[in-house]
Write a protein that holds these residues in place. Structure first.
Motif, PDB file in Angstrom:
ATOM      1  N   SER A  25     -58.745   2.222 -13.449  1.00 54.81           N
ATOM      2  CA  SER A  25     -57.743   3.290 -13.404  1.00 54.81           C
ATOM      3  C   SER A  25     -57.185   3.391 -11.985  1.00 54.81           C
ATOM      4  CB  SER A  25     -58.374   4.627 -13.799  1.00 54.81           C
ATOM      5  OG  SER A  25     -57.489   5.707 -13.564  1.00 54.81           O
ATOM      6  N   PRO A  26     -55.875   3.631 -11.842  1.00 55.43           N
ATOM      7  CA  PRO A  26     -55.308   3.745 -10.491  1.00 55.43           C
ATOM      8  C   PRO A  26     -55.707   5.028  -9.775  1.00 55.43           C
ATOM      9  CG  PRO A  26     -53.631   4.176 -12.152  1.00 55.43           C
ATOM     10  CD  PRO A  26     -54.836   3.702 -12.896  1.00 55.43           C
ATOM     11  N   GLU A  27     -56.183   6.030 -10.515  1.00 59.32           N
ATOM     12  CA  GLU A  27     -56.520   7.303  -9.866  1.00 59.32           C
ATOM     13  C   GLU A  27     -57.713   7.968 -10.562  1.00 59.32           C
ATOM     14  OE1 GLU A  27     -53.735  10.496  -7.674  1.00 59.32           O
ATOM     15  OE2 GLU A  27     -53.571  10.539  -9.854  1.00 59.32           O
ATOM     16  N   PRO A  28     -58.936   7.469 -10.322  1.00 57.12           N
ATOM     17  CA  PRO A  28     -60.126   8.093 -10.911  1.00 57.12           C
ATOM     18  C   PRO A  28     -60.301   9.525 -10.408  1.00 57.12           C
ATOM     19  CG  PRO A  28     -60.626   5.950  -9.937  1.00 57.12           C
ATOM     20  CD  PRO A  28     -59.262   6.322  -9.470  1.00 57.12           C
ATOM     21  N   ILE A  29     -60.989  10.324 -11.214  1.00 52.34           N
ATOM     22  CA  ILE A  29     -61.288  11.717 -10.847  1.00 52.34           C
ATOM     23  C   ILE A  29     -62.779  11.835 -10.577  1.00 52.34           C
ATOM     24  CG2 ILE A  29     -61.214  14.126 -11.580  1.00 52.34           C
ATOM     25  CD1 ILE A  29     -58.984  13.370 -13.512  1.00 52.34           C
ATOM     26  N   LEU A  30     -63.148  12.294  -9.395  1.00 59.08           N
ATOM     27  CA  LEU A  30     -64.556  12.511  -9.069  1.00 59.08           C
ATOM     28  C   LEU A  30     -64.901  13.958  -9.390  1.00 59.08           C
ATOM     29  CD1 LEU A  30     -63.742   9.957  -7.314  1.00 59.08           C
ATOM     30  CD2 LEU A  30     -65.723  10.550  -5.915  1.00 59.08           C
ATOM     31  N   ALA A  31     -65.744  14.152 -10.407  1.00 60.03           N
ATOM     32  CA  ALA A  31     -66.165  15.493 -10.821  1.00 60.03           C
ATOM     33  C   ALA A  31     -67.521  15.776 -10.193  1.00 60.03           C
ATOM     34  CB  ALA A  31     -66.241  15.588 -12.345  1.00 60.03           C
ATOM     35  N   LEU A  32     -67.508  16.526  -9.105  1.00 60.70           N
ATOM     36  CA  LEU A  32     -68.712  16.755  -8.315  1.00 60.70           C
ATOM     37  C   LEU A  32     -69.169  18.202  -8.428  1.00 60.70           C
ATOM     38  CD1 LEU A  32     -67.546  14.786  -5.178  1.00 60.70           C
ATOM     39  CD2 LEU A  32     -69.025  13.964  -7.001  1.00 60.70           C
ATOM     40  N   ASP A  33     -70.465  18.391  -8.245  1.00 65.68           N
ATOM     41  CA  ASP A  33     -71.001  19.748  -8.267  1.00 65.68           C
ATOM     42  C   ASP A  33     -70.311  20.590  -7.202  1.00 65.68           C
ATOM     43  OD1 ASP A  33     -72.614  18.531 -10.037  1.00 65.68           O
ATOM     44  OD2 ASP A  33     -74.496  18.836  -8.970  1.00 65.68           O
ATOM     45  N   GLY A  34     -70.129  21.871  -7.508  1.00 66.32           N
ATOM     46  CA  GLY A  34     -69.421  22.746  -6.585  1.00 66.32           C
ATOM     47  C   GLY A  34     -70.266  23.273  -5.446  1.00 66.32           C
ATOM     48  N   ASP A  35     -71.482  22.738  -5.260  1.00 63.95           N
ATOM     49  CA  ASP A  35     -72.330  23.213  -4.172  1.00 63.95           C
ATOM     50  C   ASP A  35     -72.064  22.412  -2.902  1.00 63.95           C
ATOM     51  OD1 ASP A  35     -73.431  20.767  -4.755  1.00 63.95           O
ATOM     52  OD2 ASP A  35     -75.273  21.573  -5.627  1.00 63.95           O
ATOM     53  N   THR A  36     -72.812  22.740  -1.865  1.00 66.59           N
ATOM     54  CA  THR A  36     -72.611  22.081  -0.573  1.00 66.59           C
ATOM     55  C   THR A  36     -72.844  20.580  -0.656  1.00 66.59           C
ATOM     56  OG1 THR A  36     -73.330  24.101   0.541  1.00 66.59           O
ATOM     57  CG2 THR A  36     -73.311  22.083   1.846  1.00 66.59           C
ATOM     58  N   ALA A  37     -73.864  20.183  -1.419  1.00 70.52           N
ATOM     59  CA  ALA A  37     -74.155  18.751  -1.546  1.00 70.52           C
ATOM     60  C   ALA A  37     -73.002  18.020  -2.219  1.00 70.52           C
ATOM     61  CB  ALA A  37     -75.442  18.551  -2.338  1.00 70.52           C
ATOM     62  N   GLY A  38     -72.391  18.656  -3.220  1.00 67.28           N
ATOM     63  CA  GLY A  38     -71.262  18.033  -3.896  1.00 67.28           C
ATOM     64  C   GLY A  38     -70.077  17.842  -2.972  1.00 67.28           C
ATOM     65  N   VAL A  39     -69.819  18.839  -2.149  1.00 65.12           N
ATOM     66  CA  VAL A  39     -68.706  18.731  -1.197  1.00 65.12           C
ATOM     67  C   VAL A  39     -68.995  17.642  -0.166  1.00 65.12           C
ATOM     68  CG1 VAL A  39     -67.408  19.957   0.583  1.00 65.12           C
ATOM     69  CG2 VAL A  39     -68.038  21.133  -1.523  1.00 65.12           C
ATOM     70  N   ARG A  40     -70.231  17.573   0.301  1.00 62.27           N
ATOM     71  CA  ARG A  40     -70.595  16.519   1.264  1.00 62.27           C
ATOM     72  C   ARG A  40     -70.410  15.133   0.647  1.00 62.27           C
ATOM     73  NH1 ARG A  40     -75.108  19.791   2.943  1.00 62.27           N
ATOM     74  NH2 ARG A  40     -76.448  18.545   1.589  1.00 62.27           N
ATOM     75  N   ALA A  41     -70.789  15.010  -0.624  1.00 60.53           N
ATOM     76  CA  ALA A  41     -70.615  13.725  -1.306  1.00 60.53           C
ATOM     77  C   ALA A  41     -69.142  13.352  -1.381  1.00 60.53           C
ATOM     78  CB  ALA A  41     -71.221  13.793  -2.708  1.00 60.53           C
ATOM     79  N   ALA A  42     -68.289  14.333  -1.651  1.00 60.16           N
ATOM     80  CA  ALA A  42     -66.849  14.072  -1.705  1.00 60.16           C
ATOM     81  C   ALA A  42     -66.337  13.600  -0.356  1.00 60.16           C
ATOM     82  CB  ALA A  42     -66.109  15.335  -2.148  1.00 60.16           C
ATOM     83  N   MET A  43     -66.814  14.202   0.705  1.00 58.67           N
ATOM     84  CA  MET A  43     -66.355  13.819   2.038  1.00 58.67           C
ATOM     85  C   MET A  43     -66.777  12.395   2.396  1.00 58.67           C
ATOM     86  SD  MET A  43     -64.684  16.420   2.496  1.00 58.67           S
ATOM     87  CE  MET A  43     -64.565  18.184   2.151  1.00 58.67           C
ATOM     88  N   ARG A  44     -67.971  11.988   1.946  1.00 62.55           N
ATOM     89  CA  ARG A  44     -68.416  10.619   2.216  1.00 62.55           C
ATOM     90  C   ARG A  44     -67.534   9.616   1.473  1.00 62.55           C
ATOM     91  NH1 ARG A  44     -73.644  13.024   1.723  1.00 62.55           N
ATOM     92  NH2 ARG A  44     -73.801  12.306  -0.436  1.00 62.55           N
ATOM     93  N   VAL A  45     -67.134   9.981   0.265  1.00 61.58           N
ATOM     94  CA  VAL A  45     -66.262   9.091  -0.502  1.00 61.58           C
ATOM     95  C   VAL A  45     -64.927   8.913   0.207  1.00 61.58           C
ATOM     96  CG1 VAL A  45     -65.004   8.826  -2.672  1.00 61.58           C
ATOM     97  CG2 VAL A  45     -67.361   9.644  -2.696  1.00 61.58           C
ATOM     98  N   ILE A  46     -64.406   9.988   0.794  1.00 59.80           N
ATOM     99  CA  ILE A  46     -63.131   9.906   1.507  1.00 59.80           C
ATOM    100  C   ILE A  46     -63.207   8.870   2.625  1.00 59.80           C
ATOM    101  CG2 ILE A  46     -61.597  11.171   3.061  1.00 59.80           C
ATOM    102  CD1 ILE A  46     -62.103  13.650   1.365  1.00 59.80           C
ATOM    103  N   ASP A  47     -64.282   8.898   3.405  1.00 59.24           N
ATOM    104  CA  ASP A  47     -64.415   7.951   4.513  1.00 59.24           C
ATOM    105  C   ASP A  47     -64.499   6.510   4.024  1.00 59.24           C
ATOM    106  OD1 ASP A  47     -64.310   9.857   6.521  1.00 59.24           O
ATOM    107  OD2 ASP A  47     -66.464  10.275   6.401  1.00 59.24           O
ATOM    108  N   ARG A  48     -65.103   6.303   2.861  1.00 61.90           N
ATOM    109  CA  ARG A  48     -65.193   4.947   2.318  1.00 61.90           C
ATOM    110  C   ARG A  48     -63.868   4.503   1.710  1.00 61.90           C
ATOM    111  NH1 ARG A  48     -70.528   6.837   0.936  1.00 61.90           N
ATOM    112  NH2 ARG A  48     -72.082   5.624   2.079  1.00 61.90           N
ATOM    113  N   ALA A  49     -63.107   5.464   1.197  1.00 58.65           N
ATOM    114  CA  ALA A  49     -61.878   5.108   0.479  1.00 58.65           C
ATOM    115  C   ALA A  49     -60.713   4.821   1.418  1.00 58.65           C
ATOM    116  CB  ALA A  49     -61.502   6.226  -0.492  1.00 58.65           C
ATOM    117  N   LEU A  50     -60.619   5.505   2.548  1.00 56.59           N
ATOM    118  CA  LEU A  50     -59.457   5.372   3.430  1.00 56.59           C
ATOM    119  C   LEU A  50     -59.146   3.919   3.797  1.00 56.59           C
ATOM    120  CD1 LEU A  50     -59.820   8.452   5.830  1.00 56.59           C
ATOM    121  CD2 LEU A  50     -57.955   8.010   4.214  1.00 56.59           C
ATOM    122  N   PRO A  51     -60.137   3.107   4.201  1.00 54.11           N
ATOM    123  CA  PRO A  51     -59.803   1.717   4.578  1.00 54.11           C
ATOM    124  C   PRO A  51     -59.437   0.836   3.395  1.00 54.11           C
ATOM    125  CG  PRO A  51     -61.899   2.445   5.559  1.00 54.11           C
ATOM    126  CD  PRO A  51     -61.542   3.430   4.501  1.00 54.11           C
TER     127      PRO A  51
END
Length: 646
Positions: free
Chosen positions: A305-331
């Motif tokens: 899919s050209p635009e997957p959706i990451l459905a993460l828990d709404g807690d602090t750990a979920g937000v941290r996981a989202a931020m790690r994905v951003i750093d991996r995805a940018l390059p």
């Protein structure tokens, strides 16, 4: 040289044929369906204009219905790059992160062992499935029932149970003629690290989830502990010849099929989330296995899919996981690849949300998923103060550094623009309370402006001169920016160096640092600024001759912006008429052109006394050379296209 059995099959499994072919062709968006791996393009092997070259990304083969060229990724590289067979294999293996093995007896033995291990894993699947219906699995069945899994779900996902015995699985597999070495190689049994005691089963007293590759082969297991004091609540198979957790997604094969049928591709965090999503109708659900989302996972997701959706828990750990994905995805970002993030309510995962509020609640959450840039901005700004120029400058440098990792220059440009808009919205100063800004003031033109450069200019020159007056006005009276900054931020200037000057002006207005003229001077240099102010039409403009006079500046900006907008409207109508003359009825086209010309005339009334050598139309609209010529051609078309009567 020959290769060990199974290597080429594994290489094809890990290679995206559309990714290889996409370097040589431009896909036809009307015929292609990336979610299904069904791609079409003009053939790279013969000259053609139609898209008759078909790539089936799932099967890993291409075929041209024009020249009958066909093959796989290896043959494509051989044909287009003039590579030898092994050269193409090594190139693909490098991209897939694989090492090309030597055809040694050891490698042949390893390939045969892989084939044997798949048989071992299937026997383990059957064993665990039978154990779930036994007397020792009563607590496991009760747990699964509480989680809402009915017999159909247990069957669909092949859920089983590992008894609480040290060697129960080993004894069963040994009875099938499977050696301990094979069990250990499959990740099902191991010996104590200190060498003391007997070997033991890896999975004990756990609910078992088989993990299959995209081709449907069982390559690993996941286990959920029943004991509250277990060392690990969830346990996955160790990495083996079959299983690499950094390159594996739970439910990959079925999700790829669902994504090809236009289901959203949803990335959750665990088995139960995937199962809950699938049972609620979100069949394109996957999850990583005991690891964060990796670069390999992202590549696999984008193939589906050209635009997957990451459905993460709404807690602090979920937000941290989202931020790690951003750093991996940018390059890895490029046109046609993106991510959206669905942050669920605090303490909720997809399974919790669906069981508590139903499918509609999950659909609402997915519909509100936010683009990656929103979370990037949130991470860099949330909980931080930017009340000083140096802090805002630090933020700007950080954002530029992050965006600079994006290899695709087009995507990078759009990210920079979007972040600039977010900075503008966050840091622009509050507007001053003044009398209402008049939308259509009619100042009396100065006699010094008669016969100016505007009289006798073509359309492009006139627009550039009006842009110059606007820029010189706001530099001379910066306070006037408060009312027009939003309008200017949405415009693109075309005159020489005008966009650079405009960007510097808007950046100053956002930061309010130092002097505006100094800001522009530092951004574009003294020659560029001097050139702007020494133009004859700019030098005699009332707002430039009276710097700091807010009333005159606002009147001048209103007039010039109105004129630019009226010309843009007329240009749009003329362009549409030229490009699609048959799509608009002749009488409707004439009416629209007349209205656009009338709007231009209305905007020009303050200078209509400045007569030029150009004609004035029947409605009084003054036309420059470019407009007069184009308008005449359009009238000819209108006259020609009128149907004959009687």
């Amino acid at each position: 040289m020959s290769l060990p059995p199974g290597f080429l099959e594994e290489l094809r499994t890990r290679t995206s044929l559309s990714g290889v072919v996409g370097r040589k062709v431009i896909w036809d968006p009307r015929k292609s369906n990336p979610g299904r791996g069904d791609m079409w393009a003009p053939c790279p092997f013969h000259e053609e204009k139609t898209a008759s070259f078909h790539v089936d990304d799932r099967k890993g083969f291409y075929y041209c219905f024009g020249c009958q060229a066909k093959g796989d990724a290896i043959s494509f590289l051989r044909e287009t790059e003039n590579m030898e067979f092994m050269e193409a294999v090594r190139a693909l293996a490098s991209d897939a992160g694989m090492t090309v093995p030597e055809n040694s007896p050891q490698e042949r033995e390893r390939a045969e062992r892989r084939n044997t291990l798949t048989d071992v894993m299937e026997e383990a699947v059957r064993f665990f499935r039978r154990q779930l219906s036994g007397g020792g699995a009563a607590a496991a069945r009760a747990y699964l029932e509480r989680r809402g899994l009915d017999p159909a779900a247990l069957e669909s996902f092949e859920i089983g149970f590992a008894p609480n015995g040290r060697q129960v699985l080993q004894q069963h597999l040994a009875g099938k003629g499977i050696s301990f070495d094979q069990m250990a190689a499959a990740g099902l049994a191991r010996s104590p690290q200190d060498g003391r005691g007997s070997p033991y089963d890896v999975f004990r007293d756990r609910i078992i989830f088989p993990i299959r590759d995209p081709r449907g082969r069982c390559i690993a297991f996941g286990g959920r502990a029943m004991a509250a004091d277990a060392q690990a609540k969830y346990l996955n198979s160790p990495d083996t010849d079959l299983f690499d957790k950094s390159r594996t997604l739970y439910n990959h094969g079925p999700a790829r099929t669902a994504s090809g049928k236009d289901h959203p591709l949803v990335v959750a965090e665990g088995y139960m989330d995937v199962i809950a999503l699938c049972r609620a109708g979100f069949e394109g659900a996957v999850a990583p296995l005991g690891t964060a989302v990796t670069e390999h996972h992202l590549q696999m997701l984008w193939r589906m899919s050209p635009e997957p959706i990451l459905a993460l828990d709404g807690d602090t750990a979920g937000v941290r996981a989202a931020m790690r994905v951003i750093d991996r995805a940018l390059p890895l970002l490029e046109a046609g690849r993106g991510l959206r993030f669905c942050l669920l309510p605090q303490g909720k995962d997809p399974d919790d949300l669906i069981r508590a509020q139903g499918r509609d609640a999950m659909q609402t959450a997915l519909d509100s998923a936010r683009p990656m840039i929103d979370l990037l901005w949130r991470r860099e700004t949330e909980g931080k103060s930017f009340d000083s120029p140096d802090r805002r400058a630090t933020l700007d440098a950080r954002l530029q550094q992050l965006v600079g990792q994006i290899p695709d220059k087009t995507v990078q440009h759009h990210y920079r623009t979007a972040l600039r808009d977010l900075q503008w919205q966050a840091f622009r100063p509050p507007r001053k309370t003044r009398a209402a800004f008049k939308a259509d003031p009619k100042p009396v033109p100065s006699s010094s402006t008669r016969n100016s450069l505007l009289a006798g200019s073509d359309g492009r020159t006139e627009i550039a001169l009006r842009e110059a007056v606007i820029l010189a006005t706001v530099i001379s009276t910066p306070e006037a920016l408060d009312e027009v900054a939003d309008t200017l931020a949405e415009m693109s200037f075309t005159g020489p160096d005008h966009q650079r000057i405009l960007d510097a002006v808007l950046m100053w207005h956002m930061r309010q640092e130092n002097d505006l003229r100094a800001q522009v001077l530092g951004a574009v240099g003294p020659q560029c600024l001097e050139k702007l102010f020494t133009q004859g039409h700019v030098a005699v403009a009332p707002a430039v001759r009276a710097p700091g006079n807010l009333e005159i500046a606002e009147m001048c900006l209103s007039e010039e912006l109105t004129k630019l907008q009226s010309r843009a409207g007329l240009a749009h109508e003329m362009r549409e008429a030229v490009e699609s003359p048959q799509a608009i009825p002749a009488d409707r086209l004439a009416w629209r052109l007349a209205k656009a010309s009338e709007a231009r005339n209305q905007a020009d009334r303050s200078t209509l006394d400045d007569r030029t050598e150009y004609d004035t139309g029947a409605n009084g609209a003054k036309l420059n050379r470019d407009e007069k010529e184009a308008f005449g051609k359009l009238l000819d078309r209108i006259s020609f296209s009128k149907p004959k009567r009687g």
